[in-house]
Design an enzyme around this catalytic site. Structure first.
Site, PDB file in Angstrom:
ATOM      1  N   LYS A  66     -10.723 -40.030  -2.416  1.00 41.39           N
ATOM      2  CA  LYS A  66      -9.785 -39.678  -1.580  1.00 41.39           C
ATOM      3  C   LYS A  66     -10.029 -39.775  -0.250  1.00 41.39           C
ATOM      4  O   LYS A  66      -9.272 -40.092   0.705  1.00 41.39           O
ATOM      5  CB  LYS A  66      -9.570 -37.920  -1.812  1.00 41.39           C
ATOM      6  CG  LYS A  66      -8.813 -37.696  -2.979  1.00 41.39           C
ATOM      7  CD  LYS A  66      -8.534 -36.383  -3.026  1.00 41.39           C
ATOM      8  CE  LYS A  66      -7.686 -35.950  -4.231  1.00 41.39           C
ATOM      9  NZ  LYS A  66      -7.497 -34.450  -4.398  1.00 41.39           N
ATOM     10  N   ASP A 102      -1.624 -33.032  -1.321  1.00 45.25           N
ATOM     11  CA  ASP A 102      -2.186 -31.665  -1.696  1.00 45.25           C
ATOM     12  C   ASP A 102      -1.823 -30.588  -0.847  1.00 45.25           C
ATOM     13  O   ASP A 102      -1.727 -29.556  -1.508  1.00 45.25           O
ATOM     14  CB  ASP A 102      -3.749 -31.785  -1.853  1.00 45.25           C
ATOM     15  CG  ASP A 102      -4.112 -32.717  -3.009  1.00 45.25           C
ATOM     16  OD1 ASP A 102      -3.743 -32.852  -4.070  1.00 45.25           O
ATOM     17  OD2 ASP A 102      -5.169 -33.477  -3.020  1.00 45.25           O
TER      18      ASP A 102
HETATM   19  P1  NAP Z   1     -15.163 -31.510  -4.683  1.00 47.09           P
HETATM   20  O1  NAP Z   1     -14.800 -32.305  -3.696  1.00 47.09           O
HETATM   21  O2  NAP Z   1     -16.316 -32.166  -5.838  1.00 47.09           O
HETATM   22  O3  NAP Z   1     -15.727 -29.961  -4.300  1.00 47.09           O
HETATM   23  C1  NAP Z   1     -16.301 -29.151  -5.298  1.00 47.09           C
HETATM   24  C2  NAP Z   1     -16.377 -27.884  -4.770  1.00 47.09           C
HETATM   25  O4  NAP Z   1     -16.959 -26.938  -5.746  1.00 47.09           O
HETATM   26  C3  NAP Z   1     -17.534 -27.620  -3.847  1.00 47.09           C
HETATM   27  O5  NAP Z   1     -16.975 -26.652  -2.692  1.00 47.09           O
HETATM   28  C4  NAP Z   1     -18.634 -27.133  -4.310  1.00 47.09           C
HETATM   29  O6  NAP Z   1     -19.698 -26.511  -3.555  1.00 47.09           O
HETATM   30  C5  NAP Z   1     -18.067 -26.280  -5.439  1.00 47.09           C
HETATM   31  N1  NAP Z   1     -19.008 -26.187  -6.617  1.00 47.09           N
HETATM   32  C6  NAP Z   1     -19.200 -27.036  -7.756  1.00 47.09           C
HETATM   33  N2  NAP Z   1     -20.068 -26.374  -8.573  1.00 47.09           N
HETATM   34  C7  NAP Z   1     -20.378 -25.202  -8.332  1.00 47.09           C
HETATM   35  C8  NAP Z   1     -20.928 -23.995  -9.086  1.00 47.09           C
HETATM   36  N3  NAP Z   1     -21.665 -24.445 -10.115  1.00 47.09           N
HETATM   37  N4  NAP Z   1     -21.189 -23.116  -8.289  1.00 47.09           N
HETATM   38  C9  NAP Z   1     -20.453 -23.040  -6.818  1.00 47.09           C
HETATM   39  N5  NAP Z   1     -19.784 -23.911  -6.400  1.00 47.09           N
HETATM   40  C10 NAP Z   1     -19.532 -25.031  -6.749  1.00 47.09           C
HETATM   41  O7  NAP Z   1     -14.089 -31.345  -5.731  1.00 47.09           O
HETATM   42  P2  NAP Z   1     -12.532 -30.996  -5.340  1.00 47.09           P
HETATM   43  O8  NAP Z   1     -11.529 -32.407  -5.415  1.00 47.09           O
HETATM   44  O9  NAP Z   1     -12.377 -30.280  -4.159  1.00 47.09           O
HETATM   45  O10 NAP Z   1     -11.933 -30.035  -6.545  1.00 47.09           O
HETATM   46  C11 NAP Z   1     -12.248 -28.710  -6.690  1.00 47.09           C
HETATM   47  C12 NAP Z   1     -11.299 -28.139  -8.042  1.00 47.09           C
HETATM   48  O11 NAP Z   1     -10.159 -28.208  -7.654  1.00 47.09           O
HETATM   49  C13 NAP Z   1     -11.530 -28.954  -9.219  1.00 47.09           C
HETATM   50  O12 NAP Z   1     -11.406 -28.244 -10.302  1.00 47.09           O
HETATM   51  C14 NAP Z   1     -10.164 -29.923  -9.324  1.00 47.09           C
HETATM   52  O13 NAP Z   1      -9.649 -30.106 -10.575  1.00 47.09           O
HETATM   53  C15 NAP Z   1      -9.356 -28.783  -8.446  1.00 47.09           C
HETATM   54  N6  NAP Z   1      -8.123 -29.311  -7.789  1.00 47.09           N
HETATM   55  C16 NAP Z   1      -6.923 -29.151  -8.200  1.00 47.09           C
HETATM   56  C17 NAP Z   1      -5.680 -29.589  -7.663  1.00 47.09           C
HETATM   57  C18 NAP Z   1      -4.487 -29.310  -8.136  1.00 47.09           C
HETATM   58  O14 NAP Z   1      -3.249 -29.939  -7.866  1.00 47.09           O
HETATM   59  N7  NAP Z   1      -4.302 -28.223  -8.674  1.00 47.09           N
HETATM   60  C19 NAP Z   1      -5.957 -30.804  -6.588  1.00 47.09           C
HETATM   61  C20 NAP Z   1      -7.131 -30.955  -6.328  1.00 47.09           C
HETATM   62  C21 NAP Z   1      -8.427 -30.271  -7.065  1.00 47.09           C
HETATM   63  P3  NAP Z   1     -21.003 -27.521  -3.127  1.00 47.09           P
HETATM   64  O15 NAP Z   1     -20.540 -27.917  -1.798  1.00 47.09           O
HETATM   65  O16 NAP Z   1     -22.054 -26.485  -2.856  1.00 47.09           O
HETATM   66  O17 NAP Z   1     -21.363 -28.860  -3.884  1.00 47.09           O
END
Ligand code: NAP
Length: 284
Positions: A66, A102
């Site tokens: 992204k 998004d």
């Molecule tokens: P990302 O950029 O990899 O960010 C992941 C986030 O989760 C970071 O804040 C990370 O914290 C945190 N995290 C991961 N494992 C963790 C744990 N064990 N304990 C606490 N915090 C943890 O991913 P993203 O793109 O933001 O996506 C995040 C979620 O949103 C995913 O599940 C994705 O499927 C969902 N999503 C949904 C939509 C929708 O349309 N509904 C759209 C986009 C994303 P750190 O910074 O400490 O690593």
């Protein structure tokens, strides 16, 4: 209208986008395809060159591309440049234009699926990754009065909060731990999980970032995670008597906005929801 569409990401095992968009193309009688295009980072430049071909309408973009795609595009819309991330690319005559749907999809989900207007609300955002960035900028634009960003790595929350500070809007950044959350979550009208905690196949599938005793029964809990449909976070919210809504609505609404950008046609949102729900049911 004919054309090829797809999603660029890696890995792509979990994506529902082909199911949702293929259903929408069929509903409107558009002779197009929407495919999963698993694209490791080293293949991204070649994939973007292919996307400029006349038979390609555009692409969705997901983890880990992204942010990486932005310098390779010919233009960015206002959301994409503000958030620094693109989740939708449109090919217009060989030029690639980047959008972030998004943010709009998230706000539409709050308003239409949860009947929640963020204007004036006090919000807690869990996470500071790519999805949290889109949610945070969207919440600022929607007029939340107060925003606390909590993240496992507090430096990322602080960096995001600093980017968002503008005039009297002063988001706070805290670590994602119980003590810090206890100072903010009980007073929040809106609690958003934008971490991957609770996601099927993620590293913390069976856990919730917040437990029920911190959640007010007048709050809305919105989980960006959509698989499973009822996450541990949503279960905690329900236990607290709060309203709980899962991320499928954001997925469909961000996809609907992208579909209109690619095709110029209103997206058949009902058909997209039905296709997504059927696919999730089949998986769980
Ligand atoms: P990302 O950029 O990899 O960010 C992941 C986030 O989760 C970071 O804040 C990370 O914290 C945190 N995290 C991961 N494992 C963790 C744990 N064990 N304990 C606490 N915090 C943890 O991913 P993203 O793109 O933001 O996506 C995040 C979620 O949103 C995913 O599940 C994705 O499927 C969902 N999503 C949904 C939509 C929708 O349309 N509904 C759209 C986009 C994303 P750190 O910074 O400490 O690593």
């Amino acid at each position: 209208m004919t054309g090829r569409l797809g999603i660029l990401g890696y890995p792509l095992g979990h994506t529902l986008s082909p199911v949702i968009h293929q259903a929408a193309l069929k509903e409107l009688g558009i002779d197009g395809t929407f495919e999963a295009w698993p694209t490791p980072p080293e293949q991204l430049p070649a994939a973007l060159r292919t996307l400029r071909a006349p038979d390609h309408l555009g692409a969705s973009v997901t983890i880990p591309h992204k942010q990486a795609v932005t310098p390779a595009l010919d233009s960015l819309d206002a959301w994409a440049s503000e958030i620094g991330a693109v989740n939708c690319i449109v090919n217009r005559g060989g030029e690639l234009h980047g959008y972030n749907t998004d943010a709009g999809g998230f706000i539409r989900a709050l308003k239409e699926e949860a009947a929640f207007d963020p204007a004036g609300a006090s919000a807690v955002l869990l996470g500071a990754g790519g999805a949290a960035r889109a949610a945070a900028f969207a919440l600022r634009k929607a007029g939340v009065s107060r925003l606390t960003i909590a993240n496992r790595t507090p430096e990322r929350a602080e960096a995001l909060a600093a980017e968002l500070r503008r005039g009297r809007f002063r988001p706070e950044a805290v670590e994602l731990d119980r003590d810090a959350l206890a100072d903010a979550v009980p007073y929040a009208d809106l609690i958003v999980n934008a971490t991957s905690v609770g996601m099927t196949g993620g590293g913390a599938a069976d856990t919730s970032p917040v437990t029920a005793e911190l959640i007010s029964d007048r709050a809305l809990a919105y989980d960006l995670v959509y698989a499973p449909p009822v996450t541990p976070f949503l279960q905690e919210a329900e236990q607290a008597g709060a309203r709980a809504v899962g991320g499928l609505s954001m997925l469909v609404y961000q996809g609907a906005e992208a579909f209109t950008l690619w095709t110029g046609k209103p997206a058949p949102v009902g058909v997209m929801f039905a296709a997504a729900r059927a696919a999730i049911k089949a998986r769980h």
